[in-house]
Design an enzyme around this catalytic site. Structure first.
Site: not given
Length: 157
Positions: A63, A72, A112, A115, A74
Site C-alpha cells: 500500500e 496487489c 480484484c 489482477c 497477485e
C-alpha cells in the site's frame, strides 16, 4: 432475446485433499502474507505462482498513502515472475488473505478485477489453463483457470 448462462466450476477442498504441489503453493501464499505492507487497510494478501521451471515466485500487497500507487499481491508476484523468468510460464497460482483481525480470512478471497486481467495475460502466454487456488481458513477454492475468474474477458488473442 437469448440468455446465456456463464458458470464457473469451483472445487472446495480441505487441506488433506490438496495434492502435494497444491499444498506447497498454498503454504507459500500463506507465508507471502508476511511481506505485505498494509498500514492503511490492515488487509494482508500473499500470492504464490508456480512456474514451469519449478520456481515458486511470491508477492504481497504493497500500500501507499498516495492511493492507488500501491499494488496487489497477485500483480507484484506475476510482474516479478515475468521480469525475472521471462521464458518461464505460469503453471498454478495461490492467493491467501489475512483479515483485519490478523487471521487468515474464513472464506477465500478472490483477486480484484485488475489482477484477474493481469493474470489472464500470463495464462494466455502459457497457452494452457492455469489453475487458481484461493485460500481460506479451512477451505481452498480450486478453480480450473484464470479465465474462470474472468468470464467474457478482454483479450486480443
Amino acid at each position: 432475446m437469448k440468455e446465456i448462462e456463464v458458470k464457473t466450476l469451483v472445487k472446495a477442498k480441505e487441506e488433506g485433499e490438496l495434492s502435494p504441489i497444491e499444498k506447497k503453493l498454498v503454504d507459500a501464499s500463506r507465508r507471502a502474507t508476511a511481506g505485505a505492507y498494509a498500514p492503511y487497510s490492515n488487509f494482508k494478501v500473499g500470492a504464490a505462482i508456480l512456474l514451469d521451471n519449478g520456481e515458486i515466485v511470491c508477492g504481497a500487497n504493497q500500500e501507499n498513502v498516495a492511493y492507488p500507487s500501491g499494488t496487489c499481491a497477485e500483480r507484484s508476484a506475476c510482474f516479478w515472475a515475468a521480469a525475472n523468468y521471462p521464458q518461464a510460464h505460469f503453471e498454478m497460482i495461490a492467493v491467501c488473505a489475512i483479515g483485519t483481525d490478523g487471521l487468515i480470512c474464513e472464506y477465500p478471497t478472490a483477486p480484484c478485477g485488475a489482477c484477474r486481467q493481469a493474470l489472464l495475460e500470463y495464462e494466455v502466454l502459457a497457452s494452457h489453463d492455469v489453475p487458481v487456488l484461493l485460500v481460506g481458513r479451512d477451505v481452498v477454492y480450486c478453480l480450473p483457470s484464470v479465465k474462470s475468474l474472468l468470464p467474457l474477458a478482454f483479450t486480443e488473442f
